[in-house]
Design an enzyme around this catalytic site. Structure first.
Site, PDB file in Angstrom:
ATOM      1  N   ASP B   9       0.987  -1.091   0.377  1.00 52.09           N
ATOM      2  CA  ASP B   9      -0.211  -0.233   0.440  1.00 52.09           C
ATOM      3  C   ASP B   9       1.069   1.351   0.034  1.00 52.09           C
ATOM      4  O   ASP B   9       2.219   1.631   0.981  1.00 52.09           O
ATOM      5  CB  ASP B   9      -1.073   0.062   1.525  1.00 52.09           C
ATOM      6  CG  ASP B   9      -1.871   1.621   0.913  1.00 52.09           C
ATOM      7  OD1 ASP B   9      -2.299   1.447   0.466  1.00 52.09           O
ATOM      8  OD2 ASP B   9      -1.667   2.118   2.386  1.00 52.09           O
ATOM      9  N   TYR B  41      -1.056   8.380  -3.438  1.00 47.18           N
ATOM     10  CA  TYR B  41      -0.905   8.092  -4.600  1.00 47.18           C
ATOM     11  C   TYR B  41      -2.179   8.341  -5.364  1.00 47.18           C
ATOM     12  O   TYR B  41      -1.475   9.061  -6.505  1.00 47.18           O
ATOM     13  CB  TYR B  41      -1.349   6.470  -4.797  1.00 47.18           C
ATOM     14  CG  TYR B  41       0.124   5.536  -4.654  1.00 47.18           C
ATOM     15  CD1 TYR B  41       1.020   5.560  -3.876  1.00 47.18           C
ATOM     16  CD2 TYR B  41       0.338   3.799  -4.685  1.00 47.18           C
ATOM     17  CE1 TYR B  41       2.323   5.244  -4.089  1.00 47.18           C
ATOM     18  CE2 TYR B  41       1.130   3.232  -4.525  1.00 47.18           C
ATOM     19  CZ  TYR B  41       2.341   4.053  -4.130  1.00 47.18           C
ATOM     20  OH  TYR B  41       3.129   2.971  -4.151  1.00 47.18           O
ATOM     21  N   GLY B  42      -2.763   8.651  -4.641  1.00 45.80           N
ATOM     22  CA  GLY B  42      -4.107   9.846  -5.440  1.00 45.80           C
ATOM     23  C   GLY B  42      -4.137  10.611  -6.027  1.00 45.80           C
ATOM     24  O   GLY B  42      -5.045  11.596  -7.089  1.00 45.80           O
ATOM     25  N   CYS B  72      -4.182  -1.593  -2.706  1.00 45.76           N
ATOM     26  CA  CYS B  72      -3.860   0.084  -2.369  1.00 45.76           C
ATOM     27  C   CYS B  72      -4.872   0.402  -3.743  1.00 45.76           C
ATOM     28  O   CYS B  72      -4.849  -0.212  -4.932  1.00 45.76           O
ATOM     29  CB  CYS B  72      -3.522   0.760  -2.387  1.00 45.76           C
ATOM     30  SG  CYS B  72      -3.493   2.875  -3.444  1.00 45.76           S
ATOM     31  N   ASN B  73      -6.871   1.128  -3.867  1.00 46.46           N
ATOM     32  CA  ASN B  73      -6.995   0.808  -4.443  1.00 46.46           C
ATOM     33  C   ASN B  73      -6.534   1.946  -5.857  1.00 46.46           C
ATOM     34  O   ASN B  73      -6.702   1.487  -6.839  1.00 46.46           O
ATOM     35  CB  ASN B  73      -8.302   2.013  -4.840  1.00 46.46           C
ATOM     36  CG  ASN B  73      -9.485   0.806  -3.663  1.00 46.46           C
ATOM     37  OD1 ASN B  73     -10.323   0.241  -4.670  1.00 46.46           O
ATOM     38  ND2 ASN B  73      -9.078   1.115  -2.636  1.00 46.46           N
ATOM     39  N   THR B  74      -6.022   2.931  -5.775  1.00 47.73           N
ATOM     40  CA  THR B  74      -5.423   4.221  -6.547  1.00 47.73           C
ATOM     41  C   THR B  74      -3.964   2.984  -7.493  1.00 47.73           C
ATOM     42  O   THR B  74      -4.219   2.936  -8.201  1.00 47.73           O
ATOM     43  CB  THR B  74      -4.847   4.932  -6.151  1.00 47.73           C
ATOM     44  OG1 THR B  74      -5.507   5.236  -4.883  1.00 47.73           O
ATOM     45  CG2 THR B  74      -3.962   6.047  -7.187  1.00 47.73           C
ATOM     46  N   GLU B 151      -3.207   9.574   7.100  1.00 45.61           N
ATOM     47  CA  GLU B 151      -2.289   9.128   7.584  1.00 45.61           C
ATOM     48  C   GLU B 151      -1.305  10.038   8.058  1.00 45.61           C
ATOM     49  O   GLU B 151      -0.160   9.902   9.066  1.00 45.61           O
ATOM     50  CB  GLU B 151      -1.408   9.832   5.917  1.00 45.61           C
ATOM     51  CG  GLU B 151      -1.804   7.911   5.017  1.00 45.61           C
ATOM     52  CD  GLU B 151      -0.390   7.351   5.571  1.00 45.61           C
ATOM     53  OE1 GLU B 151       0.264   7.759   5.950  1.00 45.61           O
ATOM     54  OE2 GLU B 151      -1.037   6.530   4.795  1.00 45.61           O
ATOM     55  N   CYS B 184     -11.134   3.495  -1.269  1.00 41.96           N
ATOM     56  CA  CYS B 184      -9.682   3.700  -0.921  1.00 41.96           C
ATOM     57  C   CYS B 184      -9.682   2.853   0.274  1.00 41.96           C
ATOM     58  O   CYS B 184     -10.458   2.973   1.418  1.00 41.96           O
ATOM     59  CB  CYS B 184      -9.522   5.007  -0.577  1.00 41.96           C
ATOM     60  SG  CYS B 184      -7.532   5.587   0.287  1.00 41.96           S
ATOM     61  N   THR B 185      -8.442   2.304   0.896  1.00 41.97           N
ATOM     62  CA  THR B 185      -8.381   1.863   1.979  1.00 41.97           C
ATOM     63  C   THR B 185      -7.982   2.101   2.825  1.00 41.97           C
ATOM     64  O   THR B 185      -7.815   2.356   4.759  1.00 41.97           O
ATOM     65  CB  THR B 185      -7.304   0.373   1.883  1.00 41.97           C
ATOM     66  OG1 THR B 185      -6.266   1.100   1.477  1.00 41.97           O
ATOM     67  CG2 THR B 185      -8.072  -0.679   0.977  1.00 41.97           C
ATOM     68  N   HIS B 186      -7.489   3.678   2.724  1.00 44.17           N
ATOM     69  CA  HIS B 186      -7.745   4.495   4.398  1.00 44.17           C
ATOM     70  C   HIS B 186      -8.906   4.872   5.017  1.00 44.17           C
ATOM     71  O   HIS B 186      -9.435   4.985   6.048  1.00 44.17           O
ATOM     72  CB  HIS B 186      -7.058   5.928   3.713  1.00 44.17           C
ATOM     73  CG  HIS B 186      -5.122   5.707   4.040  1.00 44.17           C
ATOM     74  ND1 HIS B 186      -5.416   5.077   3.091  1.00 44.17           N
ATOM     75  CD2 HIS B 186      -4.359   6.067   3.988  1.00 44.17           C
ATOM     76  CE1 HIS B 186      -3.579   4.887   2.309  1.00 44.17           C
ATOM     77  NE2 HIS B 186      -3.305   6.172   4.288  1.00 44.17           N
TER      78      HIS B 186
END
Lengths: 264, 264
Positions: B9, B41-42, B72-74, B151, B184-186
């Site tokens: 990720d 990354y977004g 990570c989706n991105t 984050e 998004c995994t966040h």
């Protein structure tokens, strides 16, 4: 790849699986076999059930299907490893998705499995669940009267179903598991009564709902999903299909299909 | 087969995936890489994200992993097809499981996807969902402030999170979709506020929860599940890992692991 998915069950139980398959994967064509002549499977020996399942798998394979779904827990318990070795197409059962969903959903690591005598005695659920996660405690419980109740069409009579469910499940009333697997594809047709029996406070795992999801996972990962909606689904039944068709039309209304009697 | 699962990720988001992997598959060992140095990354280009992801995949492959999970989706949106071609191990992303879960759970066939700018612009969710089921209507919505909020560790401050969520999602307040994908995994770290924003009346799909389930499906089908609990999980981070470790210990307490800084 516009091939069909073959689905087998001892009777109408597998309709709970294909209803979800059609809802989640509307581009997939279903070819379904209902073994009404030899239903119920629950009280037959493992060897007999394996023999029936292999015969049906052979019949369905002749239609160039891309995947075979055993939409019957008893057949899955009796036949999975052997069938996977014998067939050159992938085979999916209902026990694995149900087991995984229970592992995913339980918070107190205690799970009840309601199933036929055959499935219960095979310990297929207990073995599968603890193979993946040995922290989960599994109680397997046989409910012999449920399949005949559903196959006879009496599942519409809520009072009768409640009465039967209350009698069969009585000893589980105070069980502390937070998750109940409907370990027979006939049981979703009476799931409301089962939920009510447990005061609506347990997660109810419907193996049809979960199997459709895993079929989707598998076909997608292997790039085998269809891209166009099918014209019609196809049903084969050994023997008279009128009672079957009545349940089919009630359970999945407005579906385009053909149905045919075969001598198997 | 007692090999590990590699998970990558951009930062702490993938912890929501491995928390579920560890809960559902306690026998699996995780080797995790967090690209803290280049997070988020977004807002990077697809090409940049693909380059980072391939570099990390290469690093993790050196540990003889049996499966790589892009948590990570991105990264999934930018790199999946190319990575699958390049690596000789299976690769799973988070977009496919999230998409399937939304298809499974929506009743009104309307789904909102909350994600980073990169994922939203890739239309990876919209394409995946309608590829499987074109009856589902997808609204993709970018939420740039959410990743920095998580984050930075400020996701503990409920008032601040509520305020941010209310501002970012304001135009979705009356949306009729019944299902929301945390794309998004966040986002699972602030899912309570998102749920609250929608008055707790939408299905919230957590891609970590769903990805762990599909990893289980895949490993089980291909007979690749581990049989023994691992000694320790392993974390690699490029740069200082103290803030990462703080979130790690809060999110997954009591886990046995080692952590190491690497220069990637």
């Amino acid at each position: 790849m516009n091939k069909a998915i073959g689905v087998m069950d001892s009777g109408v139980g597998g309709l709970t699986v294909i209803k979800e398959l059609m809802r989640q994967l509307p581009n997939e064509k279903i070819i379904y076999f209902a073994d009404e002549r030899r239903c119920p499977y629950g009280d037959k020996s493992q060897n007999q059930v394996r023999e029936f399942t292999e015969e049906i798998a052979c019949f369905l394979s002749a239609f160039d299907i891309k995947l075979l779904v055993l939409a019957c827990n008893t057949a899955t318990a009796a036949s999975m490893p052997e069938l996977r070795e014998k067939l050159d197409i992938p085979v999916m059962g209902v026990i694995q998705p149900g087991s995984r969903s229970a592992i995913q959903r339980t918070n107190n690591q205690k799970v009840i499995v309601l199933s036929t005598k055959g499935t219960t005695e095979s310990h297929a659920y207990g073995r599968k669940i603890t193979r993946i996660n040995r922290d989960v405690e599994v109680t397997e419980f046989a409910c012999a009267p449920f399949v005949p109740l559903v196959e006879s069409g009496r599942y519409h009579d809520e009072d009768e179903v409640d009465k039967c469910v209350n009698e069969v499940l009585a000893t589980l009333k105070e069980h502390e598991a937070d998750t109940v697997i409907l370990g027979c594809t006939h049981y979703p047709l009476i799931s409301h009564s089962i939920s009510k029996f447990f005061d609506y406070n347990k997660h109810i795992v419907d193996s049809g709902y979960e199997t459709a999801r895993e079929v989707s996972t598998f076909l997608d990962f292997h790039d085998m999903l269809n891209t166009e909606k099918p014209e019609k689904h196809k049903f084969y039944i050994n023997g008279d299909y009128h009672r079957f068709e009545e349940t089919l039309n009630k359970w999945i209304p407005n579906m385009r299909y053909t149905i045919e009697s075969v001598d198997l």
